[in-house]
Design a protein around this motif. Sequence first.
Motif, PDB file in Angstrom:
ATOM      1  N   SER A 174      -2.824   0.811  -2.854  1.00  0.00           N
ATOM      2  CA  SER A 174      -4.021   0.047  -3.209  1.00  0.00           C
ATOM      3  C   SER A 174      -3.971  -1.344  -2.574  1.00  0.00           C
ATOM      4  O   SER A 174      -4.986  -1.863  -2.095  1.00  0.00           O
ATOM      5  N   LEU A 175      -2.788  -1.927  -2.540  1.00  0.00           N
ATOM      6  CA  LEU A 175      -2.650  -3.285  -1.995  1.00  0.00           C
ATOM      7  C   LEU A 175      -2.799  -3.289  -0.473  1.00  0.00           C
ATOM      8  O   LEU A 175      -3.484  -4.151   0.090  1.00  0.00           O
ATOM      9  N   LEU A 181      -6.066  -9.416   3.859  1.00  0.00           N
ATOM     10  CA  LEU A 181      -5.875 -10.317   2.718  1.00  0.00           C
ATOM     11  C   LEU A 181      -4.588 -11.113   2.917  1.00  0.00           C
ATOM     12  O   LEU A 181      -3.482 -10.586   2.817  1.00  0.00           O
ATOM     13  N   ASN A 182      -4.742 -12.390   3.213  1.00  0.00           N
ATOM     14  CA  ASN A 182      -3.605 -13.272   3.502  1.00  0.00           C
ATOM     15  C   ASN A 182      -3.262 -14.074   2.242  1.00  0.00           C
ATOM     16  O   ASN A 182      -4.044 -14.900   1.791  1.00  0.00           O
ATOM     17  N   HIS A 185      -0.180  -8.878   6.935  1.00  0.00           N
ATOM     18  CA  HIS A 185      -0.472  -9.628   5.699  1.00  0.00           C
ATOM     19  C   HIS A 185      -0.042  -8.873   4.439  1.00  0.00           C
ATOM     20  O   HIS A 185       0.649  -9.448   3.579  1.00  0.00           O
ATOM     21  N   PRO A 186      -0.408  -7.592   4.275  1.00  0.00           N
ATOM     22  CA  PRO A 186       0.084  -6.885   3.088  1.00  0.00           C
ATOM     23  C   PRO A 186       1.603  -6.771   3.049  1.00  0.00           C
ATOM     24  O   PRO A 186       2.203  -6.795   1.977  1.00  0.00           O
ATOM     25  N   ARG A 187       2.230  -6.676   4.228  1.00  0.00           N
ATOM     26  CA  ARG A 187       3.692  -6.606   4.268  1.00  0.00           C
ATOM     27  C   ARG A 187       4.307  -7.886   3.693  1.00  0.00           C
ATOM     28  O   ARG A 187       5.260  -7.855   2.936  1.00  0.00           O
ATOM     29  N   ARG A 188       3.718  -9.010   4.052  1.00  0.00           N
ATOM     30  CA  ARG A 188       4.200 -10.300   3.522  1.00  0.00           C
ATOM     31  C   ARG A 188       3.938 -10.393   2.016  1.00  0.00           C
ATOM     32  O   ARG A 188       4.787 -10.888   1.259  1.00  0.00           O
TER      33      ARG A 188
END
Length: 775
Positions: A226-227, A233-234, A366-369
């Motif tokens: 979901s994320l 998304l930053n 970004h999601p990885r961060r």
Amino acid sequence: MAAYSNGVGSPVGTMSRRMTGKNANRYSVSAMYSMAAEQDTELEDDLARAQKRLRELKSRISAVSKKNFVLERDVRYLDQRISLLIQNKMALEERRDIEGRLDDVEEEDGHYPDERKLALYSNLFFLLQHEPRHIALLCRLISLSQVDALLQTVMFTLYGNQYESREEHLLLTMFQVVLSHQFDTSTDFGNLLRANTPVSRMMTTYTRRGPGQSYLKSVLAERINSLIEHRDLNLEINPVKVYEQMVSQFEEENNGDLPEGMAKVVTPEEAAENADVQAIIAPRLTMLMEIANSFLHTIIDSLETVPYGIRWICKQIKSLSKRRFPDASDTAICSLIGGFFFLRFINPAIVTPQSYMLVDATPAKHPRRTLTLIAKMLQNLANKPSYAKEQYMITLNPFVENNKTRINQFLNNLCEVSDFYDTLEMDQYMALSKKDLRINITMNEMYNTHALLGQHLDQMAPSEKAHLRILLEDLGAAPEQVSRKENRTMELPLFSRWEVPIQDLTTAFAGEGNVTHSDILYMEAKSIFVNLIRSIPGANDKLPIDLEGLAERAATTKDAALVRKGIKVKEMLRELVEAHILDPSDGYHLMQEEVAAELVHLGNLRDKVLLETRSLDAVYRNISDHNDYLKSQLEQYKAYLQNVRKSSGNDKSSTGVGVITVGGKEKKPAKAIVQGPYRFTHAQLEKEGIIVESNVPEARRPNIYFNITSPSPGAFIIALHYKGREKAILEMDLKIDDLLEKHKDNKHLLDLEYVQLNVPKVLALLNKVFTRRKN
């Protein structure tokens, strides 16, 4: 086909009511007969077929899990080495080592040990499996560089049936021994289980077994997927990075120009005080805490689905902490439990979900961060947070403060599980009655375990009469490791030289003298009646069960096996009546009640088996998909190395602990030759600038020297010695790629406890010494 009742009940519960005031052994024997009935492989009813399919599924899962563990290790190794190949030169032996890891096993190559040796290996691995203390001790004696190969054998071969209670409980017993020693020898509670040691590596590997993987997928996959859907998304909150991103955006929008007064580079303090940076970060903090709370809520709600083994290890950490460090606070103990549960189990799956089969592809930047930040938040919550290295994380401290009580309660609840010792005792007893105990093991696993045991035999089996010593001396020296192509897998039967297999449970129990003949007669009769009901269609349609009629029906069928059982159980009923244990006037009511309870139990068991099968079908699909992915990765590496060989085929030069190219026909890799030791004095290394700082007193430095050895290509041992002492004061295992990685990451110091070494100069020394010796 016989139908089962749909009520609830336990045969053991009914049995315990009948046995009030009797010898406790009767209770254990009753449970044993119940276990035997559950595992009866001769029957062909719905339960038996479901159990057979479940056993086969578990076996396939264990086999693929082991393959994945090996493939993941190979992929990690090759990923590091090939990246180094791009940046640095690599020795011929190392290149061949890489290429060797890509060879496929050819079943026609190689050969098995002779019959006598195989029997000894069967005895040895039965002993190792049956008595986990041996492996527990071995894990403490080996070096970190040897642990991965041993863990493969222990986790995925010796105890490879990840869903079989006996093997799981034996493995956990080994953990208890290892953890007990770790706590007994530790003087600093704060550093317990935190260093990268064989013990911590073992705990991490345990979480990668099937039950742990299934739990992670069921709990985390939906949240993570979901994320990562929100690719843009930053939620970066590091002020320096936020400022850099702000500068990049201004330059992009204004053709490289920045507003007047805006510096291109600022200090962390200046970035944190910048009003625009603060305005960007504020809503991100709120969103991060909301996301972290959703992850935490999901994890806390999953308490009852956390695998038993994970919870049991948490319980041992808590119990050992209280015994060994009685002054440790509950918060400190919870921090230690959280270090295992989150640091080694939950957080790696959040940070790299693709490695745990939770997502289909590597998440975007970004999601990885964001996932990394969520993992840091959970870790700070589970441990005492330290913001020394990442001061910006202190802005998320409200999440820690608001949830500290919840997380400590959850970590304490994790420990609330029962022990398994009584069950394990019965499982071990049942194992001796089986004739099909076996493991699937490769030649190199067998030889490597043999070699490690041989290296440490004096510590592991000092007594001449110890079974382990007797077996190893009979086996002799361990054979050399075979090539990957020759590393065949074999099915090794397990049996003991010293323990006699139990052919018949009834005879075994009667021989022990702990239960009466009538007790055994009663339990065997009950077992036969249950067996008949499962074998004869419609035998359970009418309640209460007519036991006499059932025995007569079996005795008059055309099935010879049923006839024998029917005649036997009729005779048993007669003997039980004569012994005044059963009364025919009430229809043998006591026996009827217990047979009915056993059928209820088996009916519930069938439902559980079907439910577990559905769950494990999904697990098998996931790990099979992951296996395909890993194999495709190795295929890419094969193609890459082939290109390297082609492009460097004419280069015959050799430079350093780096690449020596090879052209023409390739020869079979030679066995690794140990190089060294080469000796260097403290003064030599200090003069060369290799020793940066020394804690050795000035007066003792002339007596200090270093031995450097290369046991295999790319691997080194630096040993610090004091003149006149045979044994090294300390030893450090090094890999060339670890040193190169340190150098690449600008980590220029190598801590040897008594001295600190300069990493670039250590690399230069190794390059100079071992290249010169080769040439």
